[in-house]
Design an enzyme around this catalytic site. Structure first.
Site, PDB file in Angstrom:
ATOM      1  N   ASP A  13       0.809  -1.221   0.000  1.00 23.36           N
ATOM      2  CA  ASP A  13       0.000   0.000   0.000  1.00 23.36           C
ATOM      3  C   ASP A  13       0.842   1.271   0.000  1.00 23.36           C
ATOM      4  OD1 ASP A  13      -2.322  -1.631   0.162  1.00 23.36           O
ATOM      5  OD2 ASP A  13      -1.880  -1.895   2.290  1.00 23.36           O
ATOM      6  N   LYS A  16       2.016   1.975  -5.195  1.00 22.37           N
ATOM      7  CA  LYS A  16       2.656   1.425  -6.404  1.00 22.37           C
ATOM      8  C   LYS A  16       1.803   1.648  -7.643  1.00 22.37           C
ATOM      9  CE  LYS A  16       2.937  -2.593  -4.392  1.00 22.37           C
ATOM     10  NZ  LYS A  16       2.668  -2.232  -2.990  1.00 22.37           N
ATOM     11  N   GLY A  40      -4.158  -4.506  -4.252  1.00 21.44           N
ATOM     12  CA  GLY A  40      -5.177  -3.556  -4.658  1.00 21.44           C
ATOM     13  C   GLY A  40      -4.462  -2.302  -5.122  1.00 21.44           C
ATOM     14  N   HIS A  41      -4.346  -2.130  -6.414  1.00 20.89           N
ATOM     15  CA  HIS A  41      -3.589  -0.996  -6.938  1.00 20.89           C
ATOM     16  C   HIS A  41      -4.541   0.100  -7.400  1.00 20.89           C
ATOM     17  CE1 HIS A  41       0.181  -3.691  -7.600  1.00 20.89           C
ATOM     18  NE2 HIS A  41      -0.111  -3.484  -6.332  1.00 20.89           N
ATOM     19  N   GLN A 225       2.290  -6.027  -3.032  1.00 22.02           N
ATOM     20  CA  GLN A 225       2.616  -6.074  -1.593  1.00 22.02           C
ATOM     21  C   GLN A 225       3.914  -5.298  -1.332  1.00 22.02           C
ATOM     22  OE1 GLN A 225       1.781  -9.544  -2.992  1.00 22.02           O
ATOM     23  NE2 GLN A 225      -0.244  -8.690  -2.741  1.00 22.02           N
TER      24      GLN A 225
HETATM   25  P1  IMP Z   1      -2.353 -12.875   2.007  1.00 25.73           P
HETATM   26  O1  IMP Z   1      -1.381 -12.311   1.041  1.00 25.73           O
HETATM   27  O2  IMP Z   1      -3.785 -12.648   1.650  1.00 25.73           O
HETATM   28  O3  IMP Z   1      -2.050 -14.314   2.332  1.00 25.73           O
HETATM   29  O4  IMP Z   1      -2.147 -12.075   3.385  1.00 25.73           O
HETATM   30  C1  IMP Z   1      -0.972 -12.170   4.154  1.00 25.73           C
HETATM   31  C2  IMP Z   1      -0.605 -10.837   4.776  1.00 25.73           C
HETATM   32  O5  IMP Z   1      -0.207  -9.936   3.756  1.00 25.73           O
HETATM   33  C3  IMP Z   1      -1.744 -10.140   5.519  1.00 25.73           C
HETATM   34  O6  IMP Z   1      -1.199  -9.415   6.594  1.00 25.73           O
HETATM   35  C4  IMP Z   1      -2.294  -9.166   4.485  1.00 25.73           C
HETATM   36  O7  IMP Z   1      -2.942  -8.068   5.069  1.00 25.73           O
HETATM   37  C5  IMP Z   1      -1.010  -8.750   3.807  1.00 25.73           C
HETATM   38  N1  IMP Z   1      -1.223  -8.313   2.410  1.00 25.73           N
HETATM   39  C6  IMP Z   1      -1.441  -9.082   1.336  1.00 25.73           C
HETATM   40  N2  IMP Z   1      -1.566  -8.336   0.236  1.00 25.73           N
HETATM   41  C7  IMP Z   1      -1.400  -7.068   0.605  1.00 25.73           C
HETATM   42  C8  IMP Z   1      -1.386  -5.826  -0.116  1.00 25.73           C
HETATM   43  O8  IMP Z   1      -1.532  -5.761  -1.332  1.00 25.73           O
HETATM   44  N3  IMP Z   1      -1.186  -4.703   0.634  1.00 25.73           N
HETATM   45  C9  IMP Z   1      -0.970  -4.768   1.969  1.00 25.73           C
HETATM   46  N4  IMP Z   1      -0.964  -5.897   2.674  1.00 25.73           N
HETATM   47  C10 IMP Z   1      -1.178  -7.045   1.998  1.00 25.73           C
HETATM   48 MG    MG Z   2      -2.786  -2.077  -1.905  1.00 17.47          MG
END
Ligand code: IMP
Ligand code: MG
Length: 425
Positions: A13, A16, A40-41, A225
């Protein structure tokens, strides 16, 4: 522009989407290399907001080739929903400019069900996943039982894989997690029903990227991420299931690392995190609430409020080391307006010692205390500033201090959500 890998330098977040969108204008190919629709971009252009979870952000630029690499996990149902949404807005999503690697693993409904059931089961030790099936899909990939996009051209293979997967998943869903089992035939039918819409996108992504690079086109690798959510180098076990570091640009698309010329780290001017896990500079006070409000820090994927805190230069320094960052883009600095002082964490105290990098042990980051430096804040509206010299003195000082602490040049400063609210330094 040179070939560039874009990665998030914090916990995701960082903004990007906006920077990829901006740099897409001067690139020819935009390729995603890891993660899935946990991302989520958010992109704002001409007063309109678009949130993309799966399709590369470059799609908003006509004529650019957008690719989804082998390192990505793709939910085909979400992909098609995104295609439909873009089409409704008149954006070309035809296979001429959008491709999926044959080797990309597909997120199946049973991955989503397992992700959710598992999180619900883990009272007290939740990771706080996005519930999109990301972890279970990567598990099947590494377990060598995953369904890949290319398998959709072979209905027999696809249905056998789905049936085999469900033997195990249903056992877990029913007997361990106490949730509803899923029906193999129903899922196979759902998947085969959309297969004709997916297969035209199948591409040799490695070959396409290689060919582009060799004829002098510029490629942008769009990370998702952030570095500190990397499955190896992040705050394990509070991480995502893919490698988020720049090197994954190579493995996640099938191209030699020597082609990744520049590595641009996106860093927010403060820090946020969604989900569980250590966060040394987190602010559980009114400054944290101020950042959340001013920065609209609510998840683009899950809507969850993000945890907010001061900028952590130790986190950024570690990202620079892990990714070989050649430059930073600093985002959302406008959000800091009206805070009387700005704190930057410059080092940590850990077991009585002052350290410059995160400690190595599992969850050791939960035991550090930030060492802060205080800088004066600013009250001016900077959202219309177009060049560095136009920024107030205190903002310039803040930027320079980050460069000094990380030894990485800041090449872009974002002062608002829109494409053109960006200073090129
Ligand atoms: P997962 O990727 O859904 O397995 O989540 C694992 C961890 O990564 C959790 O703490 C999510 O909140 C975090 N996470 C996954 N994708 C994102 C992202 O795009 N932005 C911020 N945090 C993320
Ligand atoms: Mg995001």
């Amino acid at each position: 522009m040179a070939n560039t890998v874009i990665i998030g330098a914090q916990w995701g977040d960082e903004g990007k989407g906006k920077i990829v969108d901006m740099l897409s204008a001067s690139s020819d190919v935009i390729v995603r290399f890891q993660g899935g629709n946990n991302a989520g971009h958010t992109i704002e252009a001409n007063g309109k907001q678009t949130i993309l979870h799966t399709i590369p952000s470059g799609i908003l630029h006509p004529g650019k080739l957008c690719l989804i690499g082998n390192g990505v996990v793709l939910d085909p149902f979400v992909f098609l929903k995104e295609v439909d949404g873009l089409n409704e807005n008149g954006i070309d999503t035809s296979p001429r400019r959008l491709g999926i690697s044959y080797k990309t693993h597909l997120i199946m409904p049973y991955h989503v069900a397992l992700d959710k059931a598992r999180e619900a089961y883990k009272a007290g030790s939740k990771i706080g996943t996005t519930g999109r099936g990301i972890g279970p899909c990567y598990e099947d990939k590494v377990g060598r039982v995953g369904l890949r996009a290319g398998d959709l051209t072979n209905p027999d293979l696809a249905s056998r894989k789905i049936a085999a997967a469900l033997v195990e998943k249903n056992f877990l869903l029913k007997n361990l997690y106490g949730s509803e089992p899923l029906d193999a035939k129903t899922i196979t039918d759902q998947v085969m029903a959309i297969a004709p819409r997916i297969t035209p996108y199948l591409t040799d992504v490695s070959g396409a990227v290689q060919e582009s690079v060799l004829i002098g086109k510029d490629v942008l690798w769009e990370g998702a991420q952030g570095v500190h959510l990397d499955v190896d180098h992040g705050t394990y076990p509070y991480v995502t299931s893919s490698n988020t570091v720049s090197g994954c640009g190579s493995t996640g698309t099938g191209i030699g690392p020597n082609y990744l010329q520049q590595v641009l780290g996106i860093a927010k001017a403060y820090t946020t995190r969604v989900g569980a896990g250590p966060f040394p500079t987190e602010l559980d006070d009114k400054t944290g609430a101020f950042l959340r409000e001013q920065g609209h820090e609510f998840g683009a994927t899950t809507g969850r409020p993000r945890r907010c805190g001061w900028l952590d230069a130790v986190v950024l320094r570690e990202s620079a080391r892990l990714c070989g960052l050649t430059q930073f883009a600093l985002t959302k600095i406008d959000v800091l307006r009206n805070l009387p002082i700005l704190k930057i964490c410059v080092d940590y105290m850990y077991k009585g010692h002052r350290i410059e990098y995160p400690p190595q042990g599992e969850n050791a980051l939960a035991e550090v205390t930030p060492v802060y430096e205080e800088l004066p804040g600013f009250t001016e509206d900077i959202s219309h500033c177009k060049h560095m010299e136009a920024l107030p003195y205190n903002v310039q000082k803040y930027i320079q201090r980050i460069e000094a602490l990380t030894q990485v040049r800041i090449a872009y400063v974002s002062v608002g959500p829109d494409r053109d609210q960006t200073i090129i330094c």
